[in-house]
Design an enzyme around this catalytic site. Structure first.
Site, PDB file in Angstrom:
ATOM      1  N   TYR A 141      13.268  -3.459   0.985  1.00  0.00           N
ATOM      2  CA  TYR A 141      13.024  -3.436  -0.460  1.00  0.00           C
ATOM      3  C   TYR A 141      14.108  -4.086  -1.313  1.00  0.00           C
ATOM      4  CZ  TYR A 141       9.267  -0.303   0.815  1.00  0.00           C
ATOM      5  OH  TYR A 141       8.140   0.219   1.381  1.00  0.00           O
ATOM      6  N   SER A 184      -1.785  -0.289   6.808  1.00  0.00           N
ATOM      7  CA  SER A 184      -1.382   1.113   6.943  1.00  0.00           C
ATOM      8  C   SER A 184      -2.549   2.026   6.660  1.00  0.00           C
ATOM      9  CB  SER A 184      -0.200   1.458   6.038  1.00  0.00           C
ATOM     10  OG  SER A 184      -0.587   1.417   4.703  1.00  0.00           O
ATOM     11  N   GLN A 185      -2.505   3.174   7.337  1.00  0.00           N
ATOM     12  CA  GLN A 185      -3.521   4.197   7.130  1.00  0.00           C
ATOM     13  C   GLN A 185      -3.003   5.128   6.038  1.00  0.00           C
ATOM     14  OE1 GLN A 185      -6.066   7.485   9.590  1.00  0.00           O
ATOM     15  NE2 GLN A 185      -3.990   7.194  10.281  1.00  0.00           N
ATOM     16  N   HIS A 232       8.030   1.577  -4.486  1.00  0.00           N
ATOM     17  CA  HIS A 232       7.965   2.025  -3.099  1.00  0.00           C
ATOM     18  C   HIS A 232       9.308   2.353  -2.438  1.00  0.00           C
ATOM     19  CE1 HIS A 232       5.976   2.826   0.549  1.00  0.00           C
ATOM     20  NE2 HIS A 232       5.191   1.775   0.638  1.00  0.00           N
ATOM     21  N   SER A 256       5.462   6.582  10.584  1.00  0.00           N
ATOM     22  CA  SER A 256       6.423   7.509   9.986  1.00  0.00           C
ATOM     23  C   SER A 256       7.436   7.983  11.024  1.00  0.00           C
ATOM     24  CB  SER A 256       5.672   8.711   9.428  1.00  0.00           C
ATOM     25  OG  SER A 256       6.603   9.690   9.028  1.00  0.00           O
ATOM     26  N   PRO A 290       2.675  -0.031  -4.146  1.00  0.00           N
ATOM     27  CA  PRO A 290       1.301   0.368  -3.839  1.00  0.00           C
ATOM     28  C   PRO A 290       0.729   1.173  -5.000  1.00  0.00           C
ATOM     29  CG  PRO A 290       2.831   1.804  -2.694  1.00  0.00           C
ATOM     30  CD  PRO A 290       3.663   0.817  -3.458  1.00  0.00           C
TER      31      PRO A 290
END
Length: 633
Positions: A89, A544-545, A328, A444, A102
């Site tokens: 980032y 990503s889920q 984010h 994660s 997001p």
């Protein structure tokens, strides 16, 4: 029983999770070669293999760096945290909207008039304050892992940054500041954006928080103040939508004046931003709502009615288009989901907590933030607006609700829904481009102290073997061969997922080795200058889920100019996919990808169904032949 609750809260503070491991060097290098071999040309791979072997040789550079990383692990809570945060980032110079932030898209609301919308915003703010109170009391229940290796407690640190962080732009790198343990006596305020103007809404008066009625009355005052065109300032929020270096330069120019400094200080210390948006004039389709959350529709619509540096921006559109925009760097998607779901349940759940008129206090009106603007600043505002407009015109978004089946069907095949969907995404990409590419799926690592994420590289050799069998024109593969390849691909994906969530993936480790070489002022190791390494970090497919239990969905933009962003939300009988790409790149098209994805999901279902029918027939015939029934694949 408050005493009991207090006890669990302190136990929770004591809950000490293990530190993120540093994987064995040889394991990472072997996995790296396996991940890239089928994605690069044979000649190129030969070079890479030699470079990697040299790097990992006994007494070589790799061993020196590995030893230093192990020392760093002993000395820090989380050896990769700062490296990862800067790489992912803070060092990134791209604009936050679309590229980084997001969004959560809420179901379309029906407001009869602006008063209705303000009522919704008032309840939303009250819900946010309730959620913040839970966080401040450390009373949030600990999250436990679901899916693979379910039941492990997860690190909760990210939640404590929801309302206390701010990302300052910098010329070369940004700074993420988190106000830790602010005295609860500190005056708390929210920034409300309305018609590109910014207002300070104090949420505490005489050390008592405002109730819902009081908040609504303050919002109505803000609405009236914003209507007054004579007092309007230029749209300074647009500066935060620009590239990070450009915004850092503009911010330096802004702070030359004390008035601007004071306004910035108030924005930078707020709990969150609430954006009251004008009607967009666009139909409220899923895709349009996603676009409007991602970039506000540019300066002509609500693109300047934002302050992108702040972690949480709650958007309430007068036309019922609502959601959350999230900076984010402070936390992952799951934290955004948990907060959004709490707030939505608060709004729709309990009956309105409107206080009686008699109990409403006379509150000082909210304050409009003041700005000083010269001709230089006007030029910067115009340039930022132009660049945002280009981003708006470039984003190609397609929100696709696949309604034929969802998680239930996949589980009935004894397959992991996430791995299944990842393999389907690989099939879709292969149908579009005839090749597989470096793919990112966030994993994660919250099982560890201060854990954030690592990467699951979903473009496995096994996935390639499966997609080739599915797209082979010559019909060389039998169904049972295809099913075997599907199961192999899903198992490979599941195994990589387990490795990633247990701290054994390769991306963070390789980044750590690279950063350690920089810290030691070594010449950049050849492995990191190699074309293979550079292309392996260009994630043309970024996925990503983000599952939800309340009706809403998450989406984001691609991370490279020629790439796709693919966020998915699997439900029991349907799956929502948000596919993004850029119009400026002719090799990508969100609609084409979605068409291929739909085809692929149907083909895989048909394959599974044919396989099940064949298995049943086989079982029946073996039973009728008097043989003992063998269960098996």
């Amino acid at each position: 029983m408050p005493i009991l609750e207090k006890e669990t809260a302190t136990d929770r503070d004591r809950q000490v999770l293990p530190k993120v491991p540093v994987p064995p060097l040889k394991q990472t290098l072997d996995t790296y070669l396996k991940c890239v071999q089928h994605l690069v040309k044979e000649e190129q791979f030969k070079k890479t293999k030699a470079i990697v072997e040299k790097f990992g040789a006994p007494g070589g550079v790799g061993e020196v760096l590995q030893k230093k990383l192990l020392e760093r692990r002993d000395k820090t809570t989380n050896w990769v945290y700062d490296y990862w945060l800067e790489d992912m980032y803070l060092n990134n110079r791209l604009a936050l909207p679309v590229n980084s932030s997001p969004v959560m898209v809420f179901p379309k609301q029906t407001f009869r008039d602006h008063k209705d919308a303000l009522r919704f915003a008032g309840r939303l703010i009250r819900g946010v304050l309730d959620y913040k109170a839970l966080i401040d009391a450390r009373a949030l229940p600990v999250d436990f892992a679901r899916g693979q290796l379910a039941g492990t407690p997860l690190c909760m640190e990210q939640y404590y940054r929801l309302f206390t962080s701010y990302r300052y732009p910098g010329l070369k790198t940004d700074t993420l500041k988190v106000q830790m343990n602010v005295a609860s006596s500190a005056p708390e305020h929210i920034i409300v954006a309305c018609k590109n103007q910014f207002f300070v809404l104090d949420v505490v008066a005489n050390s008592k928080q405002l109730n819902e009625t009081e908040i609504l009355s303050q919002l109505e005052k803000i609405w009236k103040m914003a209507e007054n065109a004579e007092e309007r300032f230029p749209p300074f929020g647009i500066l935060t939508s620009d590239g990070r270096t450009e915004w850092a330069q503009a911010r330096d120019a802004l702070t030359k004046d004390q008035t601007n400094k004071d306004s910035l200080a108030l924005i930078e210390s707020c709990l969150c931003v609430v954006c009251l948006d004008e009607p967009s004039g666009l139909g409220p389709s899923d895709t349009n709502r996603a676009l409007l959350m991602l970039h506000g529709g540019g300066r002509e619509k609500n693109g300047a009615n934002r302050w992108y540096d702040k972690s949480m921006q709650f958007v309430v559109g007068m036309d019922g288009i609502c959601g959350v925009v999230c900076e984010h760097s402070a936390f992952e998607g799951i934290v955004l989901v948990q907060c959004s779901e709490y707030v939505m349940k608060y709004i729709t759940g309990s009956p309105s907590k409107m206080a009686r008129a008699s109990s409403i206090r006379e509150l000082p009106p909210p304050r409009r933030l003041l700005w000083k603007c010269n001709s230089h600043m006007q030029g910067l505002l115009a340039a930022s607006g132009d660049r945002l407009q280009r981003l708006v015109n470039n984003l190609d978004m397609d929100v696709f609700n696949f309604k034929v089946y969802g998680k239930e069907f996949i589980k009935n095949q004894k397959m992991s829904p996430d791995a299944f969907i990842q393999v389907a995404l690989q099939l879709a990409f292969y149908k579009c481009g005839g090749r597989l590419v470096s793919t990112y799926e966030s994993a994660s690592i919250r099982r560890f102290q201060d854990g954030r994420v690592d990467n699951i590289r979903s473009a496995t050799p096994e996935a390639l073997a499966f997609v080739k069998s599915m797209t082979d024109e010559r019909a060389t593969f039998t169904d049972s061969e295809k099913i075997k390849r599907l199961r192999d691909a899903i198992n490979a994906q599941t195994n990589y997922t387990i490795a990633a969530i247990t701290g054994m993936a390769i991306d963070n480790h390789l980044l750590g080795l690279l950063r350690m070489a920089q810290e030691l002022n070594m010449e950049k190791p050849e492995i990191f200058c190699d074309v293979t390494y550079l292309t392996s970090n260009q994630f043309i497919l970024s996925t990503s889920q983000v599952p939800t239990t309340v009706e809403m969905f998450c989406c984001y933009g691609p991370v490279v100019p020629n790439g796709y962003g693919a966020c998915y939300n699997p439900q029991s009988d349907h799956i929502i996919f948000c596919v993004s790409s850029f119009w400026e790149t002719t090799e990508t098209s969100s609609a084409v990808f979605v068409k291929a994805l739909n085809e692929g999901l149907l083909e895989i279902r048909d394959l599974c169904n044919r396989g099940n029918t064949a298995a049943t027939k086989l079982a029946c015939s073996s039973q009728s032949a008097g043989q003992p029934h063998k269960s098996g694949k």
